[in-house]
Design a protein around this motif. Sequence first.
Motif, PDB file in Angstrom:
ATOM      1  N   LYS A  74       0.165   9.213   1.294  1.00 25.18           N
ATOM      2  CA  LYS A  74      -0.120   9.192   0.156  1.00 25.18           C
ATOM      3  C   LYS A  74       0.531  10.507  -0.463  1.00 25.18           C
ATOM      4  O   LYS A  74       0.213  11.647  -0.050  1.00 25.18           O
TER       5      LYS A  74
ATOM      6  N   THR B  56      -0.622  -0.638  -8.967  1.00 24.01           N
ATOM      7  CA  THR B  56      -1.997  -0.657  -8.173  1.00 24.01           C
ATOM      8  C   THR B  56      -2.077  -1.788  -7.511  1.00 24.01           C
ATOM      9  O   THR B  56      -1.521  -2.994  -7.860  1.00 24.01           O
TER      10      THR B  56
ATOM     11  N   CYS C  19       3.686   4.953  -8.740  1.00 24.48           N
ATOM     12  CA  CYS C  19       2.632   5.412  -8.801  1.00 24.48           C
ATOM     13  C   CYS C  19       1.969   4.762 -10.083  1.00 24.48           C
ATOM     14  O   CYS C  19       0.433   4.809 -10.241  1.00 24.48           O
TER      15      CYS C  19
ATOM     16  N   CYS D 292       1.131  10.029  -4.343  1.00 26.57           N
ATOM     17  CA  CYS D 292       0.733   9.622  -5.871  1.00 26.57           C
ATOM     18  C   CYS D 292      -0.702  10.360  -6.016  1.00 26.57           C
ATOM     19  O   CYS D 292      -1.466  10.505  -5.156  1.00 26.57           O
TER      20      CYS D 292
ATOM     21  N   VAL E 271      -4.249  11.176  -7.208  1.00 22.54           N
ATOM     22  CA  VAL E 271      -5.594  10.363  -7.279  1.00 22.54           C
ATOM     23  C   VAL E 271      -6.111  10.208  -8.412  1.00 22.54           C
ATOM     24  O   VAL E 271      -6.331  11.214  -9.357  1.00 22.54           O
TER      25      VAL E 271
ATOM     26  N   GLU F 110       0.798  -1.315   0.049  1.00 21.74           N
ATOM     27  CA  GLU F 110       0.156  -0.067   0.089  1.00 21.74           C
ATOM     28  C   GLU F 110       0.792   1.292   0.053  1.00 21.74           C
ATOM     29  O   GLU F 110       0.679   2.079  -0.748  1.00 21.74           O
ATOM     30  N   TYR F 111       1.927   1.246   0.848  1.00 16.65           N
ATOM     31  CA  TYR F 111       2.788   2.338   0.831  1.00 16.65           C
ATOM     32  C   TYR F 111       3.290   2.522  -0.339  1.00 16.65           C
ATOM     33  O   TYR F 111       3.352   3.748  -0.968  1.00 16.65           O
TER      34      TYR F 111
ATOM     35  N   THR G  49       2.653   1.483  -3.613  1.00 14.58           N
ATOM     36  CA  THR G  49       1.836   1.841  -4.531  1.00 14.58           C
ATOM     37  C   THR G  49       1.133   3.427  -4.515  1.00 14.58           C
ATOM     38  O   THR G  49       1.045   3.901  -5.393  1.00 14.58           O
ATOM     39  N   ASN G  50       1.260   3.810  -3.407  1.00 13.65           N
ATOM     40  CA  ASN G  50       0.741   5.164  -2.885  1.00 13.65           C
ATOM     41  C   ASN G  50       1.744   6.447  -3.014  1.00 13.65           C
ATOM     42  O   ASN G  50       1.339   7.523  -2.999  1.00 13.65           O
ATOM     43  N   ASN G  51       3.059   5.818  -2.905  1.00 13.60           N
ATOM     44  CA  ASN G  51       3.921   6.984  -2.756  1.00 13.60           C
ATOM     45  C   ASN G  51       5.067   6.745  -3.840  1.00 13.60           C
ATOM     46  O   ASN G  51       5.751   7.807  -4.093  1.00 13.60           O
TER      47      ASN G  51
END
Length: 875
Positions: A810, A761, A758, A812, A814, A750-751, A753-755
């Motif tokens: 986060k 997913t 990008c 990245c 949205v 999660e970290y 792919t969110n930071n």
Amino acid sequence: MLYFWNFRWLILQFIFGLFNIHYVKTAWPLSNFSSIQFLGLFPDASNTSEPTTLSVHSRAMFKAAIMLSQQYNITIQGQYFGWNAAQTDGNVMDAFSSTCLAVSTSDVVGIVGPAFSREAHTIADFANRVSIPVISYSATDPDLSDRNAYPAFYRTVPSDNTAAFAIAKLFIRFNWTSCIVIYQNDAFGSGGAKVISEVFNNNGLEVSGTIIFDIATLRIRGNLKTYLASSSTRIVLLWTDPIYTTLILQNALDSDVLGPQFTWILSSSVPLQSFNQTFNDKLIGMFIIEPVIGSVVNAPINITLLNTAYSIWQQYEPESFPGPMNVNYYAYFAFDATWMLIQSLQEFCSTSMNSSTSCISFIGSPYCFDRRLINSNSLFDKITNTIFLGVSGPIQFSANTTDRTNGTYYLAQNVQPSGNGINYMSVLEWSQSNEWEVSTESVIIWPGNTLIPPIDHAILSGVTLRIGIIESSRFTMVQNVIDTYGKNKTELTGFVPDLINILQSQMGFTPQIILTPSNQTYSGLIQAVENNIYDIVIADVTVTSARRQIVDFTDSIFDNSLRIVMRKTEPTSVDLFSYLQPFSLKLWLVLLITSIYAATLMCLSERQANEALQKRSIISSGAMCMWYTTGAIFGYGADFYAKTAPGRFLTVGLYILSLVLVATYTANLTSDLTISKSKDIITGIDDIKNGKLSFNRIGIIVDSAIEDFYLREISGGSRNFYPLENQADLYESLLSGLIDAALSDIGVAEYDTNNIFCNLTLVGADFDKSSFGIVIPKDWLYTQDLDVAILSLTESGVLDDLKLKWFQTKSCPVSSDTSTAMDIESMAGLFMTFAVISAVTLLLVIWKKRFILKDYLFTLIFRKTVTIQHALPLA
């Protein structure tokens, strides 16, 4: 050999230091004037130059009770009671020999003693054979409580059953759950250890280990320091006689396994002056739990009997009388045992006065094994039913047990510093309430000279820990920095280093952090702990059943699950005819043919009878019928109705087609639009299990819990996946197109792919919920201490704060794809079709209005020509 002689020297110190009793020359009256005698059995050999207070005081109170009966003029058949005292020295055969000799040479009507449980078993069996009662004043073995096994036995000292229950309540009071028991290898020691284990088990406590002290060799079997240091508990329960207790404590002092690391609870007091004063700090905090008399805990006793007994003792043996405050408690039990026999025999003979035979009569030869006391069962009943207030408290027995039914009291004393060094102080009292009550005399001083109660397990304070860690995104990150001196320095950051710092601050251990090699696997970490390369490992290591067979884990430090990581898919191309996809081309053609066929039938059946079709050309009538059948199939109908029976019957068939086709189209269109909205190859773990994605396109980190899950739940043990070395390799393989999907732990995935990544997913819901725990060796000493610390961090929210700090951010952008609304591309074809239909409609309108438009255009042109002619000048 040197160790053996040290023990002998300690015994000598014990005798001289504790008791300070000089050789006693008694002046008691002769006891052979009466043929009715009590036999008293007391410890210490007859030739002992320095006897113990247990022996001297108990023998004096035994004689004082008999002398008191003479003062009260208590007689049996006109005779006073006499006595015969024997020293047993703890040897079972010596005790039995003395007893047999006394019974053979005189009319022994009762036995007071013996002192030791190992002697009491044999004497009780013998007393049952010759039918005379025996009442012990200090034998506490729980096995002696069985009335069926020992019908002639009684005791005024509380049983170890009661002592074990009181100790269990003490543990509950201070939140202790376990201990290690050191006991001597005889009936007293083994019986005490057995009942303690049973009572502890019934109260949710645990005896985690036992150590035997051999009374023959005067040595502990094994190494005391090794035993205690390797035990997880830090509470030691010592169940030995005083003389052995002194030897064991000296061994413990030499091995440095007393305070403040361990809390010792003794079953008997010892002279603190017998130890070197340099050890006083180590002895502080010890507990001594002993049976006491009622006056110690403010319970009633017979003061009149006691004062009279003191006077008799001082009269006949003043040199051994220590003063009222220093009499050994077992001496009071000896007095009450003797007085119980006196009272019972008096009552027994008073009810037998009308009998033709003497109440005290023996049958058989003088040899001890052949003698029997007549009517012994009646005497036993009198003992059971006699109730009186003794010098130790209320005395009463029952037919079901050999123990006294009331008047059992215990005192917990605590070794505390005093003006003269250290001393015993009374801190807790146990009485009939079955609960420990605080004594008003003093507060409890615990090992380490503190007021804070110790915990019962090993703690990590002051311990150096080799902590293995592995580089992992957000858990442990390694970076090189330049310090203030311009030198390169490796700096560790992340969830794990922060957790280590918090645990170190809270628990007081010294961490020796070891970064594992870059090629280290998670399975290798487990093996490293098993092989003692690291003391513990703190990392994102998943707790599994297979790993628990090799090592242990602490409580969870991070709740985990798995997610599927994939590349983000590119936007799909516009499909202008996507709205037609619910039906195949063949079905659309069949539907068209069906409509034309139905329109033809409708014309044949309705053209002559239906006003809407009359006066129309064949082409117009056909178009109207086609309009009718199409409207019926789509469920909306037309602007005229069937008039004939065939037309109406055909309409029913069209409605049936409409019912099924419209519903099917709607369902398929909804499904297609939903699928088109999801742009990923797979939607969750079930698609992977069902083989929707080629297995060799799925990346799995080898030698990890993720691989275990894949082999167990997906491939059935086949390693048909794409092997990955670590998390970085996972991302690189996804981005380079080597794999299409990978399984990863949720926190890191999660970290990242969110930071960071990008363009990657997470797909589907999480699965295979698990937890990360600190890897510790099997049966580790400090497991409980570390578990409690982690649990406190969980309850206080510290672990949640660490998760928030390192994982729940986060950066990245949205993506708009997160919207559930349908986009224009999905419906472009539908609107294109409508545009075509609109254009055709416009052409039809123009065609129908062609003559009007033609006349209008001619008129317009004519007017324009006339206007131009009038505007020209005349030639």
